[in-house]
Design an enzyme around this catalytic site. Structure first.
Site, PDB file in Angstrom:
ATOM      1  N   ASN A 104       0.834  -1.201   0.000  1.00  0.00           N
ATOM      2  CA  ASN A 104       0.000   0.000   0.000  1.00  0.00           C
ATOM      3  C   ASN A 104       0.867   1.249   0.000  1.00  0.00           C
ATOM      4  OD1 ASN A 104      -2.623  -0.830  -0.124  1.00  0.00           O
ATOM      5  ND2 ASN A 104      -2.867  -1.017   2.095  1.00  0.00           N
ATOM      6  N   SER A 128      -6.169  -5.066  -3.365  1.00  0.00           N
ATOM      7  CA  SER A 128      -7.183  -4.975  -2.309  1.00  0.00           C
ATOM      8  C   SER A 128      -7.932  -6.289  -2.139  1.00  0.00           C
ATOM      9  CB  SER A 128      -8.195  -3.879  -2.625  1.00  0.00           C
ATOM     10  OG  SER A 128      -9.197  -3.882  -1.626  1.00  0.00           O
ATOM     11  N   GLY A 129      -8.375  -6.520  -0.935  1.00  0.00           N
ATOM     12  CA  GLY A 129      -9.185  -7.710  -0.668  1.00  0.00           C
ATOM     13  C   GLY A 129      -8.757  -8.421   0.597  1.00  0.00           C
ATOM     14  N   LYS A 182      -5.704   3.028  -5.538  1.00  0.00           N
ATOM     15  CA  LYS A 182      -5.846   2.161  -4.353  1.00  0.00           C
ATOM     16  C   LYS A 182      -6.058   3.018  -3.095  1.00  0.00           C
ATOM     17  CE  LYS A 182      -5.655  -1.606  -1.779  1.00  0.00           C
ATOM     18  NZ  LYS A 182      -5.321  -1.314  -0.434  1.00  0.00           N
ATOM     19  N   HIS A 185      -9.557   4.158  -3.159  1.00  0.00           N
ATOM     20  CA  HIS A 185     -10.352   2.979  -2.770  1.00  0.00           C
ATOM     21  C   HIS A 185     -10.408   2.877  -1.239  1.00  0.00           C
ATOM     22  CE1 HIS A 185     -10.403  -1.147  -1.219  1.00  0.00           C
ATOM     23  NE2 HIS A 185     -11.189  -1.475  -2.244  1.00  0.00           N
ATOM     24  N   ASN A 186      -9.256   3.019  -0.604  1.00  0.00           N
ATOM     25  CA  ASN A 186      -9.212   2.887   0.859  1.00  0.00           C
ATOM     26  C   ASN A 186      -9.934   4.042   1.543  1.00  0.00           C
ATOM     27  OD1 ASN A 186      -7.615   0.724   0.174  1.00  0.00           O
ATOM     28  ND2 ASN A 186      -6.176   1.051   1.833  1.00  0.00           N
ATOM     29  N   GLU A 189     -13.425   3.218   1.405  1.00  0.00           N
ATOM     30  CA  GLU A 189     -13.609   2.130   2.394  1.00  0.00           C
ATOM     31  C   GLU A 189     -13.785   2.716   3.806  1.00  0.00           C
ATOM     32  OE1 GLU A 189     -10.549  -0.971   2.031  1.00  0.00           O
ATOM     33  OE2 GLU A 189     -10.300  -0.861   4.192  1.00  0.00           O
ATOM     34  N   ARG A 287     -12.042   8.414  13.099  1.00  0.00           N
ATOM     35  CA  ARG A 287     -11.077   7.425  13.628  1.00  0.00           C
ATOM     36  C   ARG A 287     -10.110   8.097  14.602  1.00  0.00           C
ATOM     37  NH1 ARG A 287      -9.367   2.508   9.580  1.00  0.00           N
ATOM     38  NH2 ARG A 287     -11.391   2.285   8.581  1.00  0.00           N
ATOM     39  N   ARG A 443     -13.630  38.631   2.463  1.00  0.00           N
ATOM     40  CA  ARG A 443     -12.247  38.641   1.968  1.00  0.00           C
ATOM     41  C   ARG A 443     -11.879  40.008   1.408  1.00  0.00           C
ATOM     42  NH1 ARG A 443     -11.131  35.624  -2.277  1.00  0.00           N
ATOM     43  NH2 ARG A 443      -8.968  35.181  -1.728  1.00  0.00           N
TER      44      ARG A 443
HETATM   45  P1  NAP Z   1       2.770  -8.341   7.263  1.00  0.00           P
HETATM   46  O1  NAP Z   1       1.851  -9.475   7.487  1.00  0.00           O
HETATM   47  O2  NAP Z   1       3.167  -7.499   8.426  1.00  0.00           O
HETATM   48  O3  NAP Z   1       4.069  -8.915   6.545  1.00  0.00           O
HETATM   49  C1  NAP Z   1       5.148  -8.103   6.264  1.00  0.00           C
HETATM   50  C2  NAP Z   1       6.201  -8.917   5.529  1.00  0.00           C
HETATM   51  O4  NAP Z   1       7.229  -8.035   5.134  1.00  0.00           O
HETATM   52  C3  NAP Z   1       6.840 -10.000   6.375  1.00  0.00           C
HETATM   53  O5  NAP Z   1       7.067 -11.092   5.556  1.00  0.00           O
HETATM   54  C4  NAP Z   1       8.134  -9.349   6.848  1.00  0.00           C
HETATM   55  O6  NAP Z   1       9.185 -10.253   7.006  1.00  0.00           O
HETATM   56  C5  NAP Z   1       8.463  -8.474   5.686  1.00  0.00           C
HETATM   57  N1  NAP Z   1       9.212  -7.300   6.104  1.00  0.00           N
HETATM   58  C6  NAP Z   1       8.873  -6.425   7.069  1.00  0.00           C
HETATM   59  N2  NAP Z   1       9.794  -5.452   7.145  1.00  0.00           N
HETATM   60  C7  NAP Z   1      10.727  -5.753   6.226  1.00  0.00           C
HETATM   61  C8  NAP Z   1      11.930  -5.136   5.839  1.00  0.00           C
HETATM   62  N3  NAP Z   1      12.343  -4.003   6.412  1.00  0.00           N
HETATM   63  N4  NAP Z   1      12.649  -5.710   4.848  1.00  0.00           N
HETATM   64  C9  NAP Z   1      12.233  -6.854   4.269  1.00  0.00           C
HETATM   65  N5  NAP Z   1      11.098  -7.493   4.608  1.00  0.00           N
HETATM   66  C10 NAP Z   1      10.363  -6.939   5.565  1.00  0.00           C
HETATM   67  O7  NAP Z   1       2.186  -7.312   6.178  1.00  0.00           O
HETATM   68  P2  NAP Z   1       0.972  -7.520   5.157  1.00  0.00           P
HETATM   69  O8  NAP Z   1      -0.321  -7.339   5.871  1.00  0.00           O
HETATM   70  O9  NAP Z   1       1.183  -8.760   4.346  1.00  0.00           O
HETATM   71  O10 NAP Z   1       1.159  -6.225   4.242  1.00  0.00           O
HETATM   72  C11 NAP Z   1       2.123  -6.129   3.219  1.00  0.00           C
HETATM   73  C12 NAP Z   1       1.770  -4.938   2.349  1.00  0.00           C
HETATM   74  O11 NAP Z   1       0.466  -5.154   1.796  1.00  0.00           O
HETATM   75  C13 NAP Z   1       1.669  -3.614   3.115  1.00  0.00           C
HETATM   76  O12 NAP Z   1       2.076  -2.568   2.293  1.00  0.00           O
HETATM   77  C14 NAP Z   1       0.197  -3.495   3.415  1.00  0.00           C
HETATM   78  O13 NAP Z   1      -0.216  -2.163   3.635  1.00  0.00           O
HETATM   79  C15 NAP Z   1      -0.393  -4.063   2.127  1.00  0.00           C
HETATM   80  N6  NAP Z   1      -1.773  -4.556   2.224  1.00  0.00           N
HETATM   81  C16 NAP Z   1      -2.170  -5.267   3.332  1.00  0.00           C
HETATM   82  C17 NAP Z   1      -3.484  -5.723   3.374  1.00  0.00           C
HETATM   83  C18 NAP Z   1      -3.985  -6.530   4.553  1.00  0.00           C
HETATM   84  O14 NAP Z   1      -5.210  -6.739   4.637  1.00  0.00           O
HETATM   85  N7  NAP Z   1      -3.113  -7.003   5.431  1.00  0.00           N
HETATM   86  C19 NAP Z   1      -4.355  -5.465   2.318  1.00  0.00           C
HETATM   87  C20 NAP Z   1      -3.900  -4.768   1.199  1.00  0.00           C
HETATM   88  C21 NAP Z   1      -2.598  -4.326   1.167  1.00  0.00           C
HETATM   89  P3  NAP Z   1       9.570 -10.921   8.413  1.00  0.00           P
HETATM   90  O15 NAP Z   1       8.861 -12.229   8.455  1.00  0.00           O
HETATM   91  O16 NAP Z   1      11.040 -11.055   8.360  1.00  0.00           O
HETATM   92  O17 NAP Z   1       9.121  -9.980   9.510  1.00  0.00           O
END
Ligand code: NAP
Length: 472
Positions: A104, A128-129, A182, A185-186, A189, A287, A443
């Site tokens: 994101n 998204s999803g 995106k 979109h958020n 949301e 929020r 003004r």
């Molecule tokens: P997450 O579950 O917190 O996973 C983060 C991943 O990134 C982990 O595998 C972590 O590795 C790795 N990571 C963290 N810091 C890092 C760094 N400095 N260098 C390299 N790897 C690193 O995050 P997520 O929810 O999957 O989100 C990932 C992205 O998708 C974000 O940008 C988020 O905003 C976006 N997103 C999330 C959602 C959602 O519903 N969660 C939806 C849409 C988009 P380690 O295992 O080593 O910690």
């Protein structure tokens, strides 16, 4: 071993689910995660799909496992982690290898990264999803050079959600266009969730309904015009019992909403573009206020609790449903106008009907109404949605209910900031003779900023303004 068609870095919630989805659709994939034990655990749990997934413990092994020219999805937290990951990767890659940031990202960061990439291929795509979407079909908003999208578009379309067979994945424009859309979109949301929470507040605090009754109502609404993922999950959230207390789980959740920033970015970017999105602004502010629990408690002690009981005859379920219908139209109208404003400002030529189409399935704001919006925008992408005959009719039918809901809420001390912003937006838009003449007068009074005359169209006019001593 160069058997993988694509690679993915970051096996968190989204990256793990996307990798499984990609493997399942028949594209062999190499995966890498900063913490290697997570990669092993992920692969061990991949069962039937494990054969299509190549787990790697080092970046060198990861890169060696991907067929050239490589395509690599980066799915790590937005911000510095993306920059760090790209910095680690680039020296190991060939010039024609493609990096795809699928997190994101703030679209300004994507613009910057695209610029820094120069001729080296880079895409920024919004996904998204949530986890389920990533695993079984997300909505994908692509940005960057079209020729780079074309290298991986077939994979992204294959893994995306389908609406009547049509993939919810599309290239939307250059550089940060995908991440911008995106973000909007958020923002939508946020507003959609806030409106549902406000109606929940009226039902709970005004009408005295318990969570089970609210769940039933949301469930019923999900069978009608409001059919959407967010209404559907709100019914399930309200209907879930807590194992510890036996009561509704909702009743034991702290009333402070988290946020990761995309709603705030929408509000900020809207101000830069002078694009009015008051319902999204209100949702972000709500929020922020929700997190001030101590202050809210102190104010309740000082002034007494806000909500007072509402008699059932004063506010019906039908009015609440219609208020949400009107609110939804107005909120999406704002979001699409914001996309249009950005498209003009940044020269993106965003395909608004296609955006509505790829939001119809897979993403968090998917809803039946988006199908109608896609149709309305296909007829005329430059028209605010409230002018589309279908939505104008719906608004004529629902705006009185929105007004009644907001008025009743105000009279009974229930905060409904997003719905209030919705009716104010509607009233401001449909008032041909507004009140900004007073602002122009003010003004000019204090700053000689000048005004345009209504009667003869002359511009840069000034007072003189009345002198209280003489009345002239
Ligand atoms: P997450 O579950 O917190 O996973 C983060 C991943 O990134 C982990 O595998 C972590 O590795 C790795 N990571 C963290 N810091 C890092 C760094 N400095 N260098 C390299 N790897 C690193 O995050 P997520 O929810 O999957 O989100 C990932 C992205 O998708 C974000 O940008 C988020 O905003 C976006 N997103 C999330 C959602 C959602 O519903 N969660 C939806 C849409 C988009 P380690 O295992 O080593 O910690």
């Amino acid at each position: 071993m160069t058997t993988s068609e694509i690679g993915l870095i970051g096996l968190g919630t989204m990256g793990a689910a996307l990798s499984m989805n990609i493997a399942e659709k028949g594209f062999p994939i190499a995966v890498y995660n900063r913490t290697a034990s997570k990669t092993e655990a992920f692969h061990a749990a991949a069962s039937d799909l494990a054969a299509a997934i190549t787990p790697t413990a080092t970046l060198d092994a990861f890169i060696a496992a991907i067929a050239k020219p490589r395509a690599i999805i980066v799915m790590v937290p937005a911000g510095q982690a993306v920059d760090d990951q790209i910095a680690d990767l680039r020296p190991l890659l060939d010039d024609d290898d493609l990096i795809i940031d699928a997190g994101n990202a703030n679209f300004h960061d994507t613009n910057r990264r695209a610029q820094a990439a120069g001729e080296r291929p880079f895409l920024g795509i919004g996904v998204s999803g949530g986890e389920d979407g990533a695993r079984y079909g997300p909505s994908i908003m692509g940005g960057g050079p079209r020729r780079h999208w074309d290298r991986v578009g077939h994979i992204l379309e294959a893994i995306s959600a389908k609406h009547d067979g049509s993939p919810c994945a599309a290239w939307l424009g250059e550089a940060g266009a995908g991440h911008f859309v995106k973000t909007v979109h958020n923002g939508i949301e946020y507003a959609d969730m806030q409106m549902i929470a406000e109606v929940y507040g009226l039902l709970r605090d005004g009408l005295g309904h318990d969570a089970a009754a609210i769940a039933d109502l949301f469930d019923r609404w999900n069978g009608g015009r409001l059919q959407s993922y967010l209404i559907e999950i709100s019914a399930r959230v309200a209907g879930t019992l807590d194992a510890a207390t036996g009561g509704p789980l909702l009743d034991v959740i702290v009333d402070a909403a988290g946020q990761k920033g995309t709603g705030r970015w929408t509000a900020i970017e809207a101000q830069h573009l002078a694009a009015p999105v008051p319902m999204i602004d209100a949702a972000v502010t709500a929020r922020n206020l929700s997190s001030r629990r101590q202050q809210r408690r102190a104010a309740e002690d000082l002034f007494g609790a806000g909500p007072t009981p509402i008699a059932p005859a004063q506010l019906t379920a039908e009015q609440l449903e219609k208020a949400l219908i009107a609110g939804k139209i107005l909120c999406y109208a704002q979001g699409f106008e914001m996309n249009a404003a950005a498209s003009r400002e940044y020269g993106w030529n965003l395909p608004l009907p296609r955006i509505a189409e790829i939001w119809r399935a897979g993403c968090i704001i998917r809803s039946a109404m988006l199908d109608d919006m896609a149709r309305a925008l296909s007829e005329d992408p430059d028209r605010n949605l409230i002018f589309a005959p279908f939505f104008a009719d719906l608004l004529r039918d629902s705006q009185a209910a929105l007004r009644q809901v907001v008025a009743t809420a105000a009279l009974h001390g229930v905060a409904v900031p997003a719905l209030s912003a919705g009716i104010a937006y509607f009233d401001a838009l449909r008032t041909a003779r507004g009140t900004a003449n007073m602002i122009q007068g003010q003004r000019d009074f204090f700053g000689r900023h000048g005004f345009e005359r209504l009667d003869d169209g002359t511009t840069d006019q000034h007072g003189p303004w009345a002198d209280p001593a003489t009345g002239n």
